[in-house]
Motif scaffolding. Structure first.
Motif, PDB file in Angstrom:
ATOM      1  N   LYS A 130       0.828  -1.208   0.000  1.00 44.81           N
ATOM      2  CA  LYS A 130       0.000   0.000   0.000  1.00 44.81           C
ATOM      3  C   LYS A 130       0.862   1.258   0.000  1.00 44.81           C
ATOM      4  O   LYS A 130       0.588   2.215  -0.736  1.00 44.81           O
ATOM      5  CB  LYS A 130      -0.918  -0.008   1.227  1.00 44.81           C
ATOM      6  CG  LYS A 130      -1.737   1.254   1.393  1.00 44.81           C
ATOM      7  CD  LYS A 130      -2.549   1.197   2.675  1.00 44.81           C
ATOM      8  CE  LYS A 130      -3.309   2.509   2.906  1.00 44.81           C
ATOM      9  NZ  LYS A 130      -4.068   2.482   4.180  1.00 44.81           N
ATOM     10  N   HIS A 131       1.905   1.266   0.832  1.00 46.68           N
ATOM     11  CA  HIS A 131       2.731   2.468   0.973  1.00 46.68           C
ATOM     12  C   HIS A 131       3.732   2.630  -0.163  1.00 46.68           C
ATOM     13  O   HIS A 131       4.102   3.752  -0.510  1.00 46.68           O
ATOM     14  CB  HIS A 131       3.482   2.439   2.311  1.00 46.68           C
ATOM     15  CG  HIS A 131       2.580   2.565   3.504  1.00 46.68           C
ATOM     16  ND1 HIS A 131       1.718   3.606   3.666  1.00 46.68           N
ATOM     17  CD2 HIS A 131       2.422   1.755   4.586  1.00 46.68           C
ATOM     18  CE1 HIS A 131       1.055   3.465   4.814  1.00 46.68           C
ATOM     19  NE2 HIS A 131       1.460   2.351   5.379  1.00 46.68           N
ATOM     20  N   PHE A 132       4.194   1.524  -0.744  1.00 50.03           N
ATOM     21  CA  PHE A 132       5.191   1.603  -1.815  1.00 50.03           C
ATOM     22  C   PHE A 132       4.584   1.042  -3.092  1.00 50.03           C
ATOM     23  O   PHE A 132       4.756  -0.130  -3.405  1.00 50.03           O
ATOM     24  CB  PHE A 132       6.462   0.833  -1.440  1.00 50.03           C
ATOM     25  CG  PHE A 132       7.140   1.366  -0.221  1.00 50.03           C
ATOM     26  CD1 PHE A 132       8.042   2.403  -0.315  1.00 50.03           C
ATOM     27  CD2 PHE A 132       6.869   0.832   1.030  1.00 50.03           C
ATOM     28  CE1 PHE A 132       8.665   2.900   0.813  1.00 50.03           C
ATOM     29  CE2 PHE A 132       7.484   1.333   2.165  1.00 50.03           C
ATOM     30  CZ  PHE A 132       8.390   2.364   2.054  1.00 50.03           C
ATOM     31  N   LYS A 133       3.876   1.886  -3.796  1.00 49.42           N
ATOM     32  CA  LYS A 133       3.232   1.469  -5.027  1.00 49.42           C
ATOM     33  C   LYS A 133       4.265   1.309  -6.133  1.00 49.42           C
ATOM     34  O   LYS A 133       5.163   2.134  -6.286  1.00 49.42           O
ATOM     35  CB  LYS A 133       2.183   2.504  -5.439  1.00 49.42           C
ATOM     36  CG  LYS A 133       1.034   2.626  -4.447  1.00 49.42           C
ATOM     37  CD  LYS A 133       0.026   3.664  -4.905  1.00 49.42           C
ATOM     38  CE  LYS A 133      -1.110   3.788  -3.890  1.00 49.42           C
ATOM     39  NZ  LYS A 133      -2.111   4.808  -4.293  1.00 49.42           N
ATOM     40  N   SER A 134       4.082   0.244  -6.899  1.00 53.19           N
ATOM     41  CA  SER A 134       5.011  -0.019  -8.004  1.00 53.19           C
ATOM     42  C   SER A 134       4.747   0.966  -9.129  1.00 53.19           C
ATOM     43  O   SER A 134       3.621   1.097  -9.614  1.00 53.19           O
ATOM     44  CB  SER A 134       4.827  -1.455  -8.497  1.00 53.19           C
ATOM     45  OG  SER A 134       5.640  -1.698  -9.612  1.00 53.19           O
TER      46      SER A 134
END
Length: 380
Positions: free
Chosen positions: A93-97
């Motif tokens: 959720k916090h590190f979107k690709s």
């Protein structure tokens, strides 16, 4: 990116706390089960009849069922693994690709493996480095391995405020009879150590023997060290207390590593760390550029980056020329050109000044005149 990172760290801390709680509760339940089984075993050893033993075993079985110890252990494990599962979702959720283009590069996989292996050895992880070499089928010279190992032995001694191994290394590598700034710093720290532990006389004799050779280059620092003699009973409360700062030892270790790597013909900083750090600083800017431009401009096909990325002075390893007229940095298509007078401009600026190929043009900074053919392309 910073907020996402802190949020992920908080989630990781929660999972770590849950793991510690789960571990403690599991140990408690297992200990309770062990106590019940040991107590039942002691009773079984004292009982004589078969019926009595059956009764004791049934009591143990019923008690364990009542306490639900295995079930409680299972519940705690499920609770912990649930937290681990939620952590994965939180990271997603916090590190979107973000995909911002794939640039084809002729990457030398073998060279990359050697850089990684070299990094492990230079960071003082010989076992990890050796394992990586075996699995990646790459080799690092035994001399280089030993040099890195020797370097970290000295660094470990410096962490314990022992400068003698470093001094031996410096004297061994000293060019001719010339002393290095590192050697002076090592002698200075040793002087302060002797002053604090063995008194003025021993420290003064050490200074006469080892610091006098630096009088021409480090007189100011030597005067400060001599001033410490007046406060030898309590240097920490003297005007020279800053000399005892742990920061000096950290700087000393860093300087030693740089000189040691330079002697070995290695980069002063790990190439792997430098490349990773530079990439982590550049990626957010490139991702933002790709999002704004969309499909209008494909940066992966360009010779140069489409936006300026300021990585800071610590990532500057060579001179950068900026044309004094256009203010643009030199590039492969627009290299610096030196005029007859010695002034340097970019090729595009020289082309604009040279309105006519047959007539000479004037330098914008001096009266000198020259033709385009007189200008010389230079490389830094």
């Amino acid at each position: 990116m910073g907020d996402a990172l802190f949020a992920a760290i908080r989630d990781i801390d929660r999972v770590a706390k849950k793991q510690r709680t789960c571990s403690a509760k599991t140990a408690q339940y297992l200990s309770q089960m062990e106590d019940e089984i040991r107590a039942a075993k002691a009773k079984l050893e004292k009982s004589a009849s078969r019926e009595e033993k059956k009764r004791l075993l049934k009591e143990l079985h019923d008690k364990l069922l009542t306490l639900r110890l295995p079930g409680q252990i299972e519940d705690k494990q499920k609770e912990f693994y649930g937290s681990v599962s939620r952590l994965g979702k939180s990271v997603d959720k916090h590190f979107k690709s973000e995909s911002f283009g794939d640039r084809e590069t002729n990457l030398d996989d073998e060279l990359l493996d050697k850089v990684i292996a070299n990094h492990f050895f230079r960071e003082g992880e010989p076992q990890l480095g050796q394992t990586f070499c075996e699995e990646a089928n790459v080799s690092v010279s035994e001399d280089l391995k030993q040099s890195f190992l020797d370097m970290h032995v000295v660094v470990s001694e410096l962490k314990n405020h022992n400068v003698l191994p470093a001094l031996e290394w410096v004297k061994e590598k000293r060019e001719e009879e010339r002393a290095s700034p590192l050697e002076f710093k090592l002698h200075s720290m040793q002087f302060l150590r002797l002053l604090g532990s063995q008194g003025c006389k021993v420290a003064l004799n050490y200074a006469r023997t080892n610091l006098s050779q630096f009088a021409n280059t480090h007189m100011l620092e030597i005067r400060q060290l001599m001033g410490c003699l007046l406060y030898h009973n309590n240097i920490a409360r003297s005007p020279y207390k800053e000399l005892l700062s742990e920061m000096h030892w950290e700087t000393l270790r860093h300087t030693f590593v740089r000189e040691c790597c330079s002697t070995m013909g290695q980069a002063c900083e790990s190439p792997l760390l430098v490349a990773s750090a530079a990439g982590s600083l550049a990626i957010p800017t490139l991702a933002k550029f790709a999002t704004v431009m969309g499909k209008k401009q494909d940066w992966t096909t360009m010779e140069q980056l489409p936006v300026e990325i300021d990585l800071g002075h610590e990532f500057t390893f060579y001179s950068i020329f900026a044309c004094p007229i256009s203010r643009d940095q030199a590039s492969r298509d627009d290299p610096p050109m030196m005029l007859l007078c010695g002034h340097v401009l970019s090729k595009q600026s020289v082309t604009k000044l040279n309105k006519s190929n047959s007539k000479p043009f004037k330098c914008p900074y001096c009266p000198s005149e020259q033709k385009f053919s007189d200008c010389v392309e230079i490389s830094f």
